[in-house]
Design an enzyme around this catalytic site. Structure first.
Site, PDB file in Angstrom:
ATOM      1  CG  HIS A 143      49.471  18.607  22.112  1.00  0.00           C
ATOM      2  ND1 HIS A 143      49.952  17.357  22.010  1.00  0.00           N
ATOM      3  CD2 HIS A 143      48.782  18.852  23.569  1.00  0.00           C
ATOM      4  CE1 HIS A 143      49.733  16.809  23.312  1.00  0.00           C
ATOM      5  NE2 HIS A 143      48.952  17.644  24.070  1.00  0.00           N
ATOM      6  CG  HIS A 149      52.458  15.535  29.431  1.00  0.00           C
ATOM      7  ND1 HIS A 149      52.505  14.360  29.709  1.00  0.00           N
ATOM      8  CD2 HIS A 149      51.314  16.019  28.914  1.00  0.00           C
ATOM      9  CE1 HIS A 149      50.995  14.096  29.709  1.00  0.00           C
ATOM     10  NE2 HIS A 149      50.327  15.108  29.149  1.00  0.00           N
TER      11      HIS A 149
HETATM   12  O1  G3P Z   1      45.333  20.325  25.626  1.00  0.00           O
HETATM   13  C1  G3P Z   1      44.752  18.848  25.570  1.00  0.00           C
HETATM   14  C2  G3P Z   1      45.893  17.918  25.763  1.00  0.00           C
HETATM   15  O2  G3P Z   1      47.075  18.482  26.174  1.00  0.00           O
HETATM   16  C3  G3P Z   1      45.261  17.130  26.767  1.00  0.00           C
HETATM   17  O3  G3P Z   1      46.161  15.856  27.123  1.00  0.00           O
HETATM   18  O4  G3P Z   1      47.996  14.669  28.066  1.00  0.00           O
HETATM   19  O5  G3P Z   1      48.580  16.124  25.980  1.00  0.00           O
HETATM   20  O6  G3P Z   1      48.319  16.801  28.426  1.00  0.00           O
HETATM   21  P1  G3P Z   1      47.696  15.942  27.409  1.00  0.00           P
HETATM   22 CA    CA Z   2      48.389  19.210  27.989  1.00  0.00          CA
END
Ligand code: G3P
Ligand code: CA
Length: 282
Positions: A44, A86
């Site tokens: 992630h 992000h």
């Molecule tokens: O891949 C799922 C996740 O990344 C969604 O939430 O806020 O980490 O982009 P976020």
């Molecule tokens: Ca994400």
């Protein structure tokens, strides 16, 4: 027989190579496939427990740790470049302030994207989607999230234009919380795998909704706290797959296994030694 002059020989050689290229076709990025079986692990924002999220260092670490996919988040710069970070603002993860869309790529490259994680990562830069693909395509799967597409008209076309340079996109998934944007991506490049992210605030999808979503999306992805085994089974019955992530659920991994999901999106990308290590950072 008359000897051919040097000039004629090289002209002939050039002509033969050109014909060969026309015959076999030319692709700057020849097809590469990423082998994957069983439940997949997705790093992630890269292995973001170990290195600053969405940076080259975090993606490299994800690869080293044996993740199947690297997840990344994409925005558009002022001069229309696809950049990876992000938030829609640079404040949290860099030493800059303000919106990504107000910075040119050159200005974004001036920012430090490593210091806020740890001084040892000082000098880490924001990278482009092009750079991510250049480095990791074919080495590992890529899960690319388009963030806030409504803020960036034309971002879908740009992502597709870039991916079309790659002959085989079977190791790439594009995802977003914006369902319309994902429908658009699907219509632009039908062979690309799509994932839709379900907003935790919304109700679990009805049968009609599942039918619609699985008509263009391979994956329907959830925060693990908002799904249950029954929903995973129903998505599977519609031919879809499920990835789960979490920002706070300490049971992410065990729930994922219990529910029978197809993969887990974690800040760390190996299967558990100590479960809390896998939790996403806020
Ligand atoms: O891949 C799922 C996740 O990344 C969604 O939430 O806020 O980490 O982009 P976020
Ligand atoms: Ca994400």
């Amino acid at each position: 027989m008359r000897k051919l002059g040097k000039k004629k020989v090289s002209l002939l050689a050039g002509l033969v190579s050109a014909c060969l290229l026309l015959l076999v076709g030319f692709n700057e990025h020849p097809p590469k496939q990423v082998e994957m079986t069983g439940m997949i692990s997705v790093a992630h924002r890269g292995a973001s427990s170990y290195a600053p999220e969405n940076t080259q260092a975090a993606f490299q670490k994800g690869l080293e740790l044996g993740a199947d996919f690297l997840e990344s988040d994409v925005h558009l710069s002022k001069d229309g470049e696809l950049v990876i970070l992000h938030d829609e603002k640079v404040d949290r993860t860099t030493n800059g302030t303000g919106f990504v869309k107000d910075y040119t790529l050159a200005e974004l490259k001036e920012l430090d994207a490593g210091m806020s994680f740890d001084a040892s990562f000082s000098g880490e830069k924001i990278i482009t989607l092009d750079e991510l693909l250049d480095e990791f395509y074919g080495e590992i799967g890529l899960l690319i999230e388009i963030k806030k597409p409504k803020l960036y008209p034309g971002i879908e076309e740009k992502v597709v234009e870039l991916l079309k340079k790659y002959e085989d996109v079977s190791g790439v998934i594009v995802q977003s919380f914006d369902i319309e944007s994902m429908k658009k991506i699907h219509s632009l490049l039908p062979e690309l795998q799509i994932a839709v992210l379900m907003k935790p605030s919304t109700l679990l999808p009805t049968s009609k909704r599942l039918e619609d979503l699985t008509s263009f999306a391979t994956y329907i992805n959830f925060d693990v706290s908002y799904i249950n085994k029954r929903m995973v089974d129903r998505i599977h019955a519609y031919g879809g797959k499920v990835l789960v992530w979490s920002k706070r659920d300490q049971q992410l991994i065990s729930k994922g296994f219990q529910y029978g999901v197809d993969g887990i999106i974690t800040d760390f990308s190996q299967w558990p030694v100590e479960e809390p290590t896998f939790l996403a950072r806020q």
